[in-house]
Design a protein around this motif. Structure first.
Motif, short mmCIF file in Angstrom:
data_model
loop_
_atom_site.label_atom_id
_atom_site.label_comp_id
_atom_site.label_asym_id
_atom_site.label_seq_id
_atom_site.Cartn_x
_atom_site.Cartn_y
_atom_site.Cartn_z
N ILE A 189 52.84 25.38 19.64
CA ILE A 189 52.56 24.10 19.69
C ILE A 189 51.11 23.85 19.26
CG2 ILE A 189 52.33 22.04 20.81
CD1 ILE A 189 54.56 22.88 22.71
N ILE A 190 50.83 23.01 18.04
CA ILE A 190 49.68 22.67 17.59
C ILE A 190 49.40 21.31 17.81
CG2 ILE A 190 48.27 22.62 15.54
CD1 ILE A 190 50.35 24.54 14.16
N PHE A 191 48.31 21.06 18.47
CA PHE A 191 47.76 19.88 18.96
C PHE A 191 46.76 19.33 18.10
CE2 PHE A 191 49.50 21.34 23.01
CZ PHE A 191 50.10 19.87 23.49
N THR A 192 46.85 17.87 17.64
CA THR A 192 45.97 17.51 16.67
C THR A 192 45.38 16.29 17.46
OG1 THR A 192 47.47 16.20 15.64
CG2 THR A 192 47.15 18.15 14.92
N ALA A 193 44.33 15.57 16.59
CA ALA A 193 43.72 14.27 17.34
C ALA A 193 44.32 12.93 16.90
CB ALA A 193 42.26 14.20 16.95
N THR A 194 44.97 12.96 15.81
CA THR A 194 45.45 11.74 15.18
C THR A 194 47.11 11.98 14.72
OG1 THR A 194 44.78 11.78 12.96
CG2 THR A 194 43.19 11.02 14.47
N ARG A 195 47.73 10.83 14.61
CA ARG A 195 49.11 10.93 13.90
C ARG A 195 48.91 11.31 12.57
NH1 ARG A 195 51.11 4.90 16.03
NH2 ARG A 195 50.94 5.46 18.37
N ALA A 196 48.00 10.80 11.65
CA ALA A 196 47.81 11.39 10.33
C ALA A 196 47.40 12.74 10.09
CB ALA A 196 46.46 10.47 9.79
N ASP A 197 46.80 13.46 11.08
CA ASP A 197 46.73 14.91 11.02
C ASP A 197 47.98 15.40 11.21
OD1 ASP A 197 43.85 14.76 10.27
OD2 ASP A 197 43.14 14.95 12.56
N THR A 198 48.70 15.13 12.43
CA THR A 198 49.91 15.67 12.63
C THR A 198 50.83 15.86 11.30
OG1 THR A 198 49.77 14.92 14.69
CG2 THR A 198 52.03 15.27 13.98
N ASP A 199 50.94 14.62 10.68
CA ASP A 199 51.81 14.62 9.54
C ASP A 199 51.28 15.34 8.41
OD1 ASP A 199 53.56 12.84 10.81
OD2 ASP A 199 52.37 11.08 10.17
N ARG A 200 50.18 15.36 8.14
CA ARG A 200 49.41 15.94 7.06
C ARG A 200 49.61 17.60 7.41
NH1 ARG A 200 44.97 18.94 6.57
NH2 ARG A 200 44.28 18.20 8.58
N LEU A 201 49.20 18.29 8.44
CA LEU A 201 49.55 19.60 8.91
C LEU A 201 50.97 20.20 8.69
CD1 LEU A 201 47.18 20.48 11.88
CD2 LEU A 201 47.05 21.43 9.31
N SER A 202 51.65 19.18 9.17
CA SER A 202 53.13 19.34 9.13
C SER A 202 53.83 19.83 7.77
CB SER A 202 54.09 18.31 9.71
OG SER A 202 55.51 18.34 9.64
N THR A 203 53.51 18.60 6.76
CA THR A 203 53.54 18.93 5.40
C THR A 203 53.13 20.26 4.67
OG1 THR A 203 53.55 16.51 5.23
CG2 THR A 203 53.54 17.61 3.08
N LEU A 204 51.76 20.17 5.28
CA LEU A 204 51.12 21.53 4.67
C LEU A 204 51.82 22.86 4.81
CD1 LEU A 204 48.66 22.71 3.14
CD2 LEU A 204 47.60 22.67 5.41
N LEU A 205 52.37 22.87 6.28
CA LEU A 205 52.77 24.29 6.76
C LEU A 205 54.20 24.37 6.32
CD1 LEU A 205 51.63 24.50 10.35
CD2 LEU A 205 50.69 25.54 8.46
N THR A 206 54.92 23.16 6.15
CA THR A 206 56.56 23.15 5.43
C THR A 206 56.38 23.39 3.88
OG1 THR A 206 56.94 21.32 6.92
CG2 THR A 206 58.37 21.44 4.79
N GLN A 207 55.30 23.29 3.30
CA GLN A 207 55.17 23.47 1.86
C GLN A 207 54.90 25.22 1.81
OE1 GLN A 207 52.02 21.21 0.41
NE2 GLN A 207 53.73 19.57 -0.04
N GLN A 208 54.43 25.69 2.88
CA GLN A 208 54.37 27.14 3.08
C GLN A 208 55.42 27.91 3.41
OE1 GLN A 208 50.60 27.74 5.31
NE2 GLN A 208 49.12 26.69 4.12
N GLY A 209 56.67 27.12 3.63
CA GLY A 209 57.60 27.83 4.02
C GLY A 209 58.06 28.19 5.53
N LEU A 210 57.11 27.28 6.34
CA LEU A 210 57.52 27.56 7.63
C LEU A 210 58.34 26.71 8.49
CD1 LEU A 210 53.23 28.12 8.46
CD2 LEU A 210 55.22 29.88 8.46
N SER A 211 58.77 27.08 9.44
CA SER A 211 59.81 26.08 10.11
C SER A 211 59.10 25.32 10.95
CB SER A 211 61.02 27.02 10.95
OG SER A 211 61.66 26.33 11.76
N THR A 212 58.78 23.86 10.60
CA THR A 212 57.77 23.24 11.30
C THR A 212 58.37 21.78 11.56
OG1 THR A 212 56.12 24.27 10.27
CG2 THR A 212 55.44 22.00 11.14
#
Length: 449
Positions: free
Chosen positions: A250-273
């Motif tokens: 579980i990765i905790f972020t401060a804002t909703r925007a960071d949550t969506d941005r990181l999810s998109t970034l890790l998904t693009q790297q082929g990670l199950s997110t």
């Protein structure tokens, strides 16, 4: 001590054994007997200590052994601060009510209001709910609490922090009779508003404090890493995802925007997110948490929405991409790992914007925290030194330094305005003669407030 020592109803004991429990946790050892004797209770224990069963078991025991005060009103009401925690509590409660004569319902904000009205009309014995939505139904007369036997407040401190004091007072008033028992659970008993609230709700309560709000599981390893900026955090995150042997994370972020941005970034790297944030409707949130709990994704990225109440036994790592805004949330965040006797790792990134939060966490845990480093990813940022308070200032006049001494403040709490004081408290001030600058010698001049 064993669960069999509590003298539980045979059906309840059978469920406990079926769930694989034999020895109660410390909070269960103290809270269950106290609650079964009818005492009001105010209790605190650290996250993951088993407090949910500490109130579900005595609630089931009471309904099994006592006659109802009313044929239609709910007998037990369990309130939680968030929808996720309410759902978690409801899931555990259903394990005990399944196959029994007792009906339990879940009332949450964000779900169909009219469907909930129909459910409440069926006269459930148990209601698990969030305060806001329940207060709405209560105001419209969809159910009554005149016959309520047991009111349970889970994580009362969090409910008050979220601004539910008015709704809790409304619910308390609707169920205010001498036969009602109240159990209040809080992360800390040092919360001033919780103590004031407890005085209004509880009658001669027993107090139980297990551990401390400043301590967390001994099975959780904490690591902290300094970061220069957002890009540095992302590089560290990629390093740990690639090198740490983990089950789920579980990765905790401060804002909703960071949550969506990181999810998109890790998904693009082929990670199950998958990402979870408050802007999703309840159905979407339920679907995400159900999928993650079943292991459909390896990484959950979320705000503090998922920091409490979720019992996910396969989470081996928690990463604080951003330090929490509210200090006590640190303990709840990292408590999502190291569950059910397993070990866990909590990794926290501390950048310039996280520094104050980090120092607050350090003070909250009452321990000096050190930083680890990753070869090739060491930070230039070394922390922020506190500013030194100014002791004195100097006034230069004609190349002579005149020291202006700070006048010590009075110990009395007197406001420096005329209207805020009684006239009799004001000192009599004599008008000083005006001295020309050239007549001033090397004499200290007192600063006049």
């Amino acid at each position: 001590m064993q669960f069999s020592d509590f003298g539980l109803d045979s059906k309840i004991m059978s469920t406990v054994e079926h769930l694989g429990f034999s020895e109660p946790t410390e909070i269960q050892q103290q809270a269950i007997p106290a609650a079964m004797t009818g005492h009001d209770l105010i209790a605190s224990s650290k996250t993951g200590s088993g407090k949910t069963l500490a109130f579900i078991i005595p609630a089931m025991q009471r309904l099994s052994k006592n006659r109802a005060l009313s044929k239609r009103d709910p007998r037990v009401l369990i309130l939680t601060p968030t929808r996720e925690l309410a759902k978690q509590v409801f899931t555990q409660l259903r394990m005990f009510t399944s196959g029994s004569a007792f009906k339990a319902v879940l009332i949450l904000g964000g779900e169909n209001f009219n469907d909930q009205v129909k459910v409440l009309e069926k006269d459930p014995h148990f209601i698990v709910a969030t305060p806001g939505r329940l207060a709405d139904h209560l105001s419209q007369g969809h159910f009554y609490l005149s016959g309520l036997e047991l009111l349970i407040l889970d994580e009362a401190d969090r409910m008050l922090d979220l601004g539910f004091a008015e709704q809790l007072a409304q619910i308390n008033k609707a169920a205010d009779h001498r036969k009602r028992q109240t159990l209040l659970f809080s992360a800390t008993l040092d919360h001033a508003q919780v103590n004031d609230f407890a005085l209004a709700l509880l009658k001669k309560p027993k107090r139980i404090a297990i551990g401390s709000a400043h301590t967390e599981h001994k099975d959780i390893t904490k690591r902290f890493y300094l970061c220069d900026n957002l890009s540095h955090k992302e590089k560290l995150l990629a390093h740990f995802i690639a090198t740490e042997v983990h089950q789920q994370m579980i990765i905790f972020t401060a804002t909703r925007a960071d949550t969506d941005r990181l999810s998109t970034l890790l998904t693009q790297q082929g990670l199950s997110t998958v990402a979870l944030s408050g802007e999703l409707n309840q159905g979407q949130r339920n679907q995400i948490m159900d999928g993650f709990s079943k292991g459909q994704q390896k990484i959950l990225i979320t705000t503090d929405l998922a920091s409490r109440g979720l019992d996910l036994i396969n989470v081996s790592h928690v990463i604080n991409f951003d330090m929490p805004k509210h200090t006590e949330e640190f303990v709840h965040r990292i408590g999502r790992t190291g569950r059910a006797g397993s070990t866990g790792d909590a990794i926290s990134f501390v950048g310039p914007k996280d520094w104050i939060s980090f120092k607050n966490v350090e003070g909250f845990l009452q321990q000096k925290l050190s930083f680890d480093t990753v070869d090739g990813l060491k930070a230039k940022f070394k922390g922020i030194k506190p500013k030194k308070p100014k002791v004195e200032s100097k006034l230069k006049d004609n190349n002579k330094s005149v020291v202006i001494a700070k006048t010590p403040k009075s110990k009395k709490n007197v406001k420096n305005t005329f209207l805020a004081q009684d006239a009799g408290d004001l000192p009599v001030l004599k008008r000083k003669q005006i001295v020309a600058p050239q007549d001033i010698e090397n004499t200290d001049v007192d600063e006049v407030d």
